[in-house]
Design an enzyme around this catalytic site. Structure first.
Site, PDB file in Angstrom:
ATOM      1  N   ARG A   1      60.223  14.450 -54.998  1.00  0.00           N
ATOM      2  CA  ARG A   1      59.029  13.779 -55.537  1.00  0.00           C
ATOM      3  C   ARG A   1      59.275  12.305 -55.893  1.00  0.00           C
ATOM      4  O   ARG A   1      58.551  11.732 -56.714  1.00  0.00           O
ATOM      5  CB  ARG A   1      58.488  14.517 -56.777  1.00  0.00           C
ATOM      6  CG  ARG A   1      57.929  15.881 -56.488  1.00  0.00           C
ATOM      7  CD  ARG A   1      56.779  15.857 -55.484  1.00  0.00           C
ATOM      8  NE  ARG A   1      56.438  17.204 -55.110  1.00  0.00           N
ATOM      9  CZ  ARG A   1      57.015  17.843 -54.089  1.00  0.00           C
ATOM     10  NH1 ARG A   1      57.913  17.246 -53.321  1.00  0.00           N
ATOM     11  NH2 ARG A   1      56.689  19.071 -53.804  1.00  0.00           N
TER      12      ARG A   1
ATOM     13  N   SER B   1      49.620  19.891 -58.801  1.00  0.00           N
ATOM     14  CA  SER B   1      50.558  20.290 -59.859  1.00  0.00           C
ATOM     15  C   SER B   1      50.665  19.161 -60.863  1.00  0.00           C
ATOM     16  O   SER B   1      50.917  18.023 -60.481  1.00  0.00           O
ATOM     17  CB  SER B   1      51.943  20.570 -59.281  1.00  0.00           C
ATOM     18  OG  SER B   1      51.878  21.689 -58.439  1.00  0.00           O
TER      19      SER B   1
ATOM     20  N   GLU C   1      53.577  14.889 -62.952  1.00  0.00           N
ATOM     21  CA  GLU C   1      53.717  14.448 -61.558  1.00  0.00           C
ATOM     22  C   GLU C   1      52.733  13.327 -61.192  1.00  0.00           C
ATOM     23  O   GLU C   1      53.094  12.409 -60.473  1.00  0.00           O
ATOM     24  CB  GLU C   1      53.534  15.657 -60.631  1.00  0.00           C
ATOM     25  CG  GLU C   1      53.821  15.324 -59.182  1.00  0.00           C
ATOM     26  CD  GLU C   1      53.556  16.483 -58.235  1.00  0.00           C
ATOM     27  OE1 GLU C   1      54.285  17.479 -58.326  1.00  0.00           O
ATOM     28  OE2 GLU C   1      52.631  16.374 -57.415  1.00  0.00           O
TER      29      GLU C   1
HETATM   30  C1  FAD Z   1      44.646  20.260 -54.968  1.00  0.00           C
HETATM   31  C2  FAD Z   1      45.881  19.397 -54.820  1.00  0.00           C
HETATM   32  C3  FAD Z   1      47.029  19.908 -54.244  1.00  0.00           C
HETATM   33  C4  FAD Z   1      48.183  19.117 -54.081  1.00  0.00           C
HETATM   34  N1  FAD Z   1      49.299  19.677 -53.512  1.00  0.00           N
HETATM   35  C5  FAD Z   1      50.421  18.925 -53.357  1.00  0.00           C
HETATM   36  C6  FAD Z   1      51.598  19.495 -52.759  1.00  0.00           C
HETATM   37  O1  FAD Z   1      51.601  20.644 -52.339  1.00  0.00           O
HETATM   38  N2  FAD Z   1      52.691  18.719 -52.646  1.00  0.00           N
HETATM   39  C7  FAD Z   1      52.711  17.423 -53.074  1.00  0.00           C
HETATM   40  O2  FAD Z   1      53.759  16.781 -52.931  1.00  0.00           O
HETATM   41  N3  FAD Z   1      51.622  16.857 -53.637  1.00  0.00           N
HETATM   42  C8  FAD Z   1      50.480  17.576 -53.791  1.00  0.00           C
HETATM   43  N4  FAD Z   1      49.371  17.019 -54.386  1.00  0.00           N
HETATM   44  C9  FAD Z   1      49.439  15.636 -54.858  1.00  0.00           C
HETATM   45  C10 FAD Z   1      48.841  14.599 -53.876  1.00  0.00           C
HETATM   46  O3  FAD Z   1      47.970  15.224 -52.974  1.00  0.00           O
HETATM   47  C11 FAD Z   1      49.896  13.862 -53.077  1.00  0.00           C
HETATM   48  O4  FAD Z   1      50.787  13.224 -53.948  1.00  0.00           O
HETATM   49  C12 FAD Z   1      49.280  12.820 -52.147  1.00  0.00           C
HETATM   50  O5  FAD Z   1      50.245  12.379 -51.227  1.00  0.00           O
HETATM   51  C13 FAD Z   1      48.749  11.594 -52.883  1.00  0.00           C
HETATM   52  O6  FAD Z   1      48.158  10.727 -51.918  1.00  0.00           O
HETATM   53  P1  FAD Z   1      46.906   9.864 -52.258  1.00  0.00           P
HETATM   54  O7  FAD Z   1      46.581   9.086 -51.051  1.00  0.00           O
HETATM   55  O8  FAD Z   1      45.800  10.701 -52.808  1.00  0.00           O
HETATM   56  O9  FAD Z   1      47.489   8.912 -53.396  1.00  0.00           O
HETATM   57  P2  FAD Z   1      46.778   8.367 -54.718  1.00  0.00           P
HETATM   58  O10 FAD Z   1      46.538   9.486 -55.655  1.00  0.00           O
HETATM   59  O11 FAD Z   1      45.629   7.531 -54.348  1.00  0.00           O
HETATM   60  O12 FAD Z   1      47.944   7.445 -55.294  1.00  0.00           O
HETATM   61  C14 FAD Z   1      49.151   8.022 -55.777  1.00  0.00           C
HETATM   62  C15 FAD Z   1      50.215   6.920 -55.882  1.00  0.00           C
HETATM   63  O13 FAD Z   1      50.547   6.451 -54.584  1.00  0.00           O
HETATM   64  C16 FAD Z   1      50.313   5.056 -54.482  1.00  0.00           C
HETATM   65  N5  FAD Z   1      49.787   4.774 -53.145  1.00  0.00           N
HETATM   66  C17 FAD Z   1      48.814   5.447 -52.477  1.00  0.00           C
HETATM   67  N6  FAD Z   1      48.601   4.893 -51.280  1.00  0.00           N
HETATM   68  C18 FAD Z   1      49.469   3.845 -51.174  1.00  0.00           C
HETATM   69  C19 FAD Z   1      49.728   2.853 -50.179  1.00  0.00           C
HETATM   70  N7  FAD Z   1      49.053   2.825 -49.014  1.00  0.00           N
HETATM   71  N8  FAD Z   1      50.674   1.926 -50.433  1.00  0.00           N
HETATM   72  C20 FAD Z   1      51.366   1.936 -51.604  1.00  0.00           C
HETATM   73  N9  FAD Z   1      51.162   2.834 -52.568  1.00  0.00           N
HETATM   74  C21 FAD Z   1      50.223   3.773 -52.364  1.00  0.00           C
HETATM   75  C22 FAD Z   1      49.315   4.735 -55.572  1.00  0.00           C
HETATM   76  O14 FAD Z   1      49.430   3.381 -55.978  1.00  0.00           O
HETATM   77  C23 FAD Z   1      49.734   5.690 -56.656  1.00  0.00           C
HETATM   78  O15 FAD Z   1      50.819   5.166 -57.371  1.00  0.00           O
HETATM   79  C24 FAD Z   1      48.197  17.784 -54.538  1.00  0.00           C
HETATM   80  C25 FAD Z   1      47.026  17.255 -55.124  1.00  0.00           C
HETATM   81  C26 FAD Z   1      45.879  18.052 -55.264  1.00  0.00           C
HETATM   82  C27 FAD Z   1      44.639  17.470 -55.870  1.00  0.00           C
END
Ligand code: FAD
Length: 351
Positions: free
Chosen positions: A167, A244, A345
């Site tokens: 992570r 999570s 997380e």
């Molecule tokens: C129902 C559910 C289930 C999930 N299951 C999992 C799982 O099984 N495993 C897991 O690892 N995670 C899981 N997650 C967490 C999440 O989906 C992941 O961490 C996902 O990769 C976040 O991506 P995002 O684009 O939504 O990022 P955001 O939530 O928009 O941002 C998260 C972080 O990443 C940074 N970021 C995003 N895009 C960029 C970019 N282009 N450049 C630089 N920084 C950036 C943001 O600044 C922020 O700090 C889950 C979430 C939910 C809601």
């Protein structure tokens, strides 16, 4: 100049899966590298901080919002090329992650099938080295193209340079805030076998006489995730979460043994499987459930998912403050009983 569309006072709650949080002072959705640069320039010249948003699926935004510029990376595109029996996919950071997984599986390429159904953007996946059901993106990322805010150069970071761990990566630790991820390249194996190592998946396929295909593995993962509200299903309030909410704590051997002894004294058995044991990880879900919280906990607008002990959910109209209060309540109970401080997380914005 003049291509990006600048918006003001944009409420962020609807742009996150948890659906809490106030407005961003400025907001830009950038569809190209040029628009990303333009937005960065705007934030600089107006002296406001910048926050990069993907799919908002790992994010808790404060009720008062964010006084800076939120830059949503909307760069699209999935490009394939073949190299020495590997297939490379260069994917725009703004693509929906699960859409890419579906495309890879449809091309019969192995490597990300167990990561089916994770919400969010492609650009979000390297940040916390997204993982589930026995795979993590660190295993398949060949490189990350990013804008370096230090000097305005576009850099190609190889896998090693990303410093992936459980992570974590440089993007959320040592170099947090330095890079805007524009594209990610994944190296997948055409015709490769699905990775069926995780207990839940093995159980799902027990009794199958034929080896499951990548497609079947993807379907299985999505079904298992749906049963835990870890798949965004419209209308299922248990998935109005940030996934999570706590990481599985990694303990020193001594502490790990102590926890197991403490559990044994209570005639409890801490779940342990190779993936956890190898890194001396303890299941955060188990700790939460054995500290007086259970699935479905909470009577108000926030609570614990009925299907997953680690997901804090917005049952409708919740505030960020209420989410934080429940988080702190869980952290202090777990610490009191087990002597372990659970680490959240998601990313917190504006607190
Ligand atoms: C129902 C559910 C289930 C999930 N299951 C999992 C799982 O099984 N495993 C897991 O690892 N995670 C899981 N997650 C967490 C999440 O989906 C992941 O961490 C996902 O990769 C976040 O991506 P995002 O684009 O939504 O990022 P955001 O939530 O928009 O941002 C998260 C972080 O990443 C940074 N970021 C995003 N895009 C960029 C970019 N282009 N450049 C630089 N920084 C950036 C943001 O600044 C922020 O700090 C889950 C979430 C939910 C809601």
């Amino acid at each position: 100049m003049g291509h990006m569309r600048l918006q003001e006072n944009v409420v962020l709650a609807p742009l996150t899966t948890l659906q809490v949080g106030g407005p961003a002072r400025y907001f830009v959705e950038a569809r190209s590298m040029a628009e990303v640069r333009e937005a960065v320039g705007y934030a600089r010249s107006h002296g406001v901080p910048l926050f990069v948003l993907g799919g908002g699926s790992n994010l808790v935004v404060s009720d008062s919002g964010w006084p800076g510029l939120v830059l949503k990376v909307g760069i699209a595109g999935i490009e394939e090329s073949g190299h020495n029996g590997l297939m490379q996919f260069e994917v725009g950071a703004g693509e929906e992650w699960d859409k890419f997984v579906a495309a890879a599986v449809a091309r019969n390429c192995a490597g990300v099938e167990c990561l089916s159904g994770i919400p969010g953007s492609v650009g979000g996946t390297p940040v916390q080295n997204v993982g589930a059901y026995g795979q993590e993106v660190a295993q398949t990322i060949d490189g990350v193209q990013a804008l370096d805010l230090k000097d305005g150069e576009v850099r190609e970071l190889c896998r090693e340079a990303c410093g992936f761990n459980y992570r974590t990566s440089i993007f959320n630790t040592s170099e947090r805030g330095r890079y805007i991820i524009l594209r990610v390249t994944y190296g997948l194996t055409p015709g490769g076998e699905p990775c069926i190592q995780y207990a839940d998946l093995k159980k799902y396929f027990a009794g199958w006489s034929l080896k499951p295909t990548l497609r079947e593995t993807r379907d299985a993962v999505r079904r298992i995730r749906a049963s835990k509200a870890m798949l965004i299903v419209p209308g299922d309030e248990d998935c109005r979460s940030a996934g999570s909410f706590f990481k599985n704590p990694i303990l020193l051997t001594e502490k790990w043994q102590e926890i197991n002894q403490r559990a044994a004294a209570l005639r409890l058995h801490i779940p342990s499987y190779p993936a956890l044991e190898a890194q001396r990880k303890v299941s955060a879900a188990w700790l939460v459930e054995h500290s007086g919280f259970s699935k479905g906990y909470g009577a108000g607008r926030v609570g614990i998912s009925r299907k997953h002990a680690l997901a804090l959910v917005n049952r409708g109209g919740a505030s960020a403050a209420e989410i934080l209060a429940l988080k702190e309540q869980i952290q202090s109970r777990v610490e009191e009983i087990w002597g372990i401080r659970l680490e959240p997380e998601p990313v917190f914005l504006g607190f």
